[in-house]
Design a protein around this motif. Structure first.
Motif, PDB file in Angstrom:
ATOM      1  N   ASP A 282      34.887  67.659 -15.343  1.00 52.56           N
ATOM      2  CA  ASP A 282      35.838  66.551 -15.309  1.00 52.56           C
ATOM      3  C   ASP A 282      36.453  66.407 -16.705  1.00 52.56           C
ATOM      4  OD1 ASP A 282      36.912  63.863 -15.603  1.00 52.56           O
ATOM      5  OD2 ASP A 282      35.848  63.358 -13.761  1.00 52.56           O
ATOM      6  N   PRO A 283      37.776  66.311 -16.799  1.00 53.56           N
ATOM      7  CA  PRO A 283      38.402  66.181 -18.124  1.00 53.56           C
ATOM      8  C   PRO A 283      37.821  65.041 -18.958  1.00 53.56           C
ATOM      9  CG  PRO A 283      40.074  66.622 -16.473  1.00 53.56           C
ATOM     10  CD  PRO A 283      38.782  66.404 -15.726  1.00 53.56           C
ATOM     11  N   ALA A 284      37.410  63.959 -18.330  1.00 56.40           N
ATOM     12  CA  ALA A 284      36.849  62.827 -19.066  1.00 56.40           C
ATOM     13  C   ALA A 284      35.466  63.126 -19.625  1.00 56.40           C
ATOM     14  CB  ALA A 284      36.789  61.592 -18.160  1.00 56.40           C
ATOM     15  N   ALA A 285      34.812  64.173 -19.140  1.00 55.73           N
ATOM     16  CA  ALA A 285      33.458  64.514 -19.590  1.00 55.73           C
ATOM     17  C   ALA A 285      33.427  65.735 -20.495  1.00 55.73           C
ATOM     18  CB  ALA A 285      32.557  64.745 -18.375  1.00 55.73           C
ATOM     19  N   GLN A 286      34.561  66.317 -20.795  1.00 56.39           N
ATOM     20  CA  GLN A 286      34.577  67.513 -21.629  1.00 56.39           C
ATOM     21  C   GLN A 286      34.097  67.186 -23.040  1.00 56.39           C
ATOM     22  OE1 GLN A 286      38.522  69.129 -21.047  1.00 56.39           O
ATOM     23  NE2 GLN A 286      38.007  69.817 -18.992  1.00 56.39           N
ATOM     24  N   GLY A 287      33.419  68.153 -23.650  1.00 59.91           N
ATOM     25  CA  GLY A 287      32.892  67.969 -24.997  1.00 59.91           C
ATOM     26  C   GLY A 287      31.512  67.343 -25.032  1.00 59.91           C
ATOM     27  N   ARG A 288      30.896  67.111 -23.873  1.00 54.34           N
ATOM     28  CA  ARG A 288      29.559  66.495 -23.802  1.00 54.34           C
ATOM     29  C   ARG A 288      28.457  67.510 -23.519  1.00 54.34           C
ATOM     30  NH1 ARG A 288      29.373  61.696 -19.743  1.00 54.34           N
ATOM     31  NH2 ARG A 288      27.192  61.872 -20.405  1.00 54.34           N
ATOM     32  N   GLY A 289      28.793  68.795 -23.432  1.00 55.06           N
ATOM     33  CA  GLY A 289      27.786  69.806 -23.151  1.00 55.06           C
ATOM     34  C   GLY A 289      27.589  70.085 -21.678  1.00 55.06           C
ATOM     35  N   VAL A 290      28.442  69.526 -20.823  1.00 60.98           N
ATOM     36  CA  VAL A 290      28.314  69.707 -19.379  1.00 60.98           C
ATOM     37  C   VAL A 290      28.497  71.174 -19.005  1.00 60.98           C
ATOM     38  CG1 VAL A 290      29.290  69.084 -17.123  1.00 60.98           C
ATOM     39  CG2 VAL A 290      29.081  67.339 -18.915  1.00 60.98           C
ATOM     40  N   GLY A 291      29.534  71.796 -19.514  1.00 60.73           N
ATOM     41  CA  GLY A 291      29.817  73.192 -19.192  1.00 60.73           C
ATOM     42  C   GLY A 291      28.684  74.108 -19.607  1.00 60.73           C
ATOM     43  N   ARG A 292      28.136  73.901 -20.776  1.00 55.54           N
ATOM     44  CA  ARG A 292      27.039  74.744 -21.253  1.00 55.54           C
ATOM     45  C   ARG A 292      25.786  74.548 -20.402  1.00 55.54           C
ATOM     46  NH1 ARG A 292      25.568  77.989 -25.734  1.00 55.54           N
ATOM     47  NH2 ARG A 292      23.711  79.023 -24.942  1.00 55.54           N
ATOM     48  N   LEU A 293      25.496  73.307 -20.052  1.00 56.69           N
ATOM     49  CA  LEU A 293      24.345  73.032 -19.198  1.00 56.69           C
ATOM     50  C   LEU A 293      24.501  73.724 -17.848  1.00 56.69           C
ATOM     51  CD1 LEU A 293      21.689  71.483 -18.741  1.00 56.69           C
ATOM     52  CD2 LEU A 293      23.084  69.526 -18.015  1.00 56.69           C
ATOM     53  N   LEU A 294      25.685  73.671 -17.286  1.00 56.58           N
ATOM     54  CA  LEU A 294      25.931  74.334 -16.008  1.00 56.58           C
ATOM     55  C   LEU A 294      25.815  75.848 -16.127  1.00 56.58           C
ATOM     56  CD1 LEU A 294      28.864  72.120 -14.754  1.00 56.58           C
ATOM     57  CD2 LEU A 294      26.657  72.401 -13.598  1.00 56.58           C
ATOM     58  N   LEU A 295      26.385  76.432 -17.177  1.00 54.69           N
ATOM     59  CA  LEU A 295      26.284  77.884 -17.358  1.00 54.69           C
ATOM     60  C   LEU A 295      24.846  78.319 -17.588  1.00 54.69           C
ATOM     61  CD1 LEU A 295      29.400  78.944 -19.468  1.00 54.69           C
ATOM     62  CD2 LEU A 295      28.930  79.399 -17.057  1.00 54.69           C
ATOM     63  N   ASP A 296      24.096  77.572 -18.381  1.00 52.70           N
ATOM     64  CA  ASP A 296      22.696  77.916 -18.616  1.00 52.70           C
ATOM     65  C   ASP A 296      21.905  77.873 -17.309  1.00 52.70           C
ATOM     66  OD1 ASP A 296      23.215  78.266 -21.311  1.00 52.70           O
ATOM     67  OD2 ASP A 296      22.297  76.356 -21.924  1.00 52.70           O
TER      68      ASP A 296
ATOM     69  N   LEU B  22      33.296  78.410 -24.891  1.00 50.23           N
ATOM     70  CA  LEU B  22      32.084  78.065 -24.150  1.00 50.23           C
ATOM     71  C   LEU B  22      31.407  79.317 -23.616  1.00 50.23           C
ATOM     72  CD1 LEU B  22      30.160  76.217 -22.452  1.00 50.23           C
ATOM     73  CD2 LEU B  22      31.952  76.250 -20.692  1.00 50.23           C
ATOM     74  N   HIS B  23      32.178  80.177 -22.994  1.00 49.34           N
ATOM     75  CA  HIS B  23      31.608  81.394 -22.406  1.00 49.34           C
ATOM     76  C   HIS B  23      31.039  82.331 -23.471  1.00 49.34           C
ATOM     77  CE1 HIS B  23      33.539  79.918 -18.796  1.00 49.34           C
ATOM     78  NE2 HIS B  23      32.745  80.752 -18.140  1.00 49.34           N
ATOM     79  N   GLN B  24      31.730  82.469 -24.565  1.00 45.88           N
ATOM     80  CA  GLN B  24      31.209  83.339 -25.622  1.00 45.88           C
ATOM     81  C   GLN B  24      29.918  82.779 -26.205  1.00 45.88           C
ATOM     82  OE1 GLN B  24      34.935  83.935 -27.804  1.00 45.88           O
ATOM     83  NE2 GLN B  24      35.002  86.012 -26.983  1.00 45.88           N
ATOM     84  N   ARG B  25      29.813  81.452 -26.350  1.00 43.38           N
ATOM     85  CA  ARG B  25      28.564  80.844 -26.828  1.00 43.38           C
ATOM     86  C   ARG B  25      27.430  81.048 -25.829  1.00 43.38           C
ATOM     87  NH1 ARG B  25      32.119  76.674 -28.196  1.00 43.38           N
ATOM     88  NH2 ARG B  25      31.363  75.419 -26.445  1.00 43.38           N
ATOM     89  N   ALA B  26      27.779  81.182 -24.547  1.00 39.17           N
ATOM     90  CA  ALA B  26      26.764  81.370 -23.505  1.00 39.17           C
ATOM     91  C   ALA B  26      26.421  82.845 -23.284  1.00 39.17           C
ATOM     92  CB  ALA B  26      27.239  80.741 -22.204  1.00 39.17           C
TER      93      ALA B  26
END
Length: 164
Positions: A86-100, A128-132
Motif C-alpha cells: 500500500d502506498p501509505a505503508a511504503q518505507g516501513r519494511g513491509v516489502g522486505r518482510l514479504l520477500l523474506d 528492495l529486490h537487490q537488498r533481498a
C-alpha cells in the motif's frame, strides 16, 4: 516493523489484496496491467502455497505471491513473483518482510529461482529486490507499451544458495 505480521493469504483477503494491487497499478510504475483482475483470475494464476499478506493489526498493508513460469516439469523450481505494498505503508519494511517470507517458503518447497520484471523507473522496488538477494540479469528494452509509451523491463532473479 515490530508491529507487522505475515500470514498466508486466503479468500477473506480478496478485496483488500485487490485494492492494494490497484493502488500499485494506479501509480503507473508497477506493471503493464492497468486494472487489477477479479479474485477468481488472481487466485487461478498464483500458487496457493506461496501467497502471503503483511498486516498491521487487522489491516493488510501488502502482499506477495508467485506464479509458475511454465507448465514444463523442468521449470517446476522456477517461479515469477509479484509484491505490492500500500502506498501509505511504503518505507516501513513491509516489502522486505514479504520477500523474506516468500524466500523461506519457496526454498522450503525446493524452488531454486524466483524471478521478476520491474520497470527501471521503480527505483524503490529495484533497491528492495537487490537488498533481498536478487540480481539484475538484463533489460528488455521497449518490450511493451504502457500508457501510450514504450517501457523497458529490468529482469531480476534470486537463485537459492541452498538448493543445488
Amino acid at each position: 516493523m515490530a508491529d507487522l505480521t505475515v500470514r498466508p493469504m486466503d479468500v477473506r483477503d480478496a478485496d483488500r489484496v485487490l485494492a492494494v494491487y490497484q493502488a500499485g497499478l494506479d501509480g503507473g510504475d508497477a506493471s503493464f496491467e492497468v486494472v487489477a483482475p477479479t479474485w477468481a483470475a488472481f487466485d487461478a494464476g498464483r500458487l496457493p502455497a506461496h501467497r502471503f499478506v503483511a498486516l498491521d493489526g487487522d489491516t493488510i498493508l501488502g502482499w506477495v505471491a508467485v506464479s509458475p513460469t511454465s507448465t514444463r516439469q523442468v521449470y517446476a523450481g522456477v517461479v515469477e513473483h509479484s509484491v505490492y505494498v500500500d502506498p501509505a505503508a511504503q518505507g516501513r519494511g513491509v516489502g522486505r518482510l514479504l520477500l523474506d517470507t516468500l524466500i523461506a517458503s519457496t526454498e522450503a518447497a525446493g524452488i531454486w529461482t524466483i524471478q521478476s520484471g520491474i520497470f527501471p523507473e521503480n527505483a524503490a522496488s529495484l533497491a528492495l529486490h537487490q537488498r533481498a538477494g536478487f540480481r539484475v540479469i538484463g533489460v528488455r528494452e521497449r518490450i511493451g507499451r504502457h500508457h501510450d509509451r514504450w517501457r523497458d523491463v529490468v529482469l531480476l532473479e534470486r537463485r537459492s544458495p541452498t538448493i543445488t
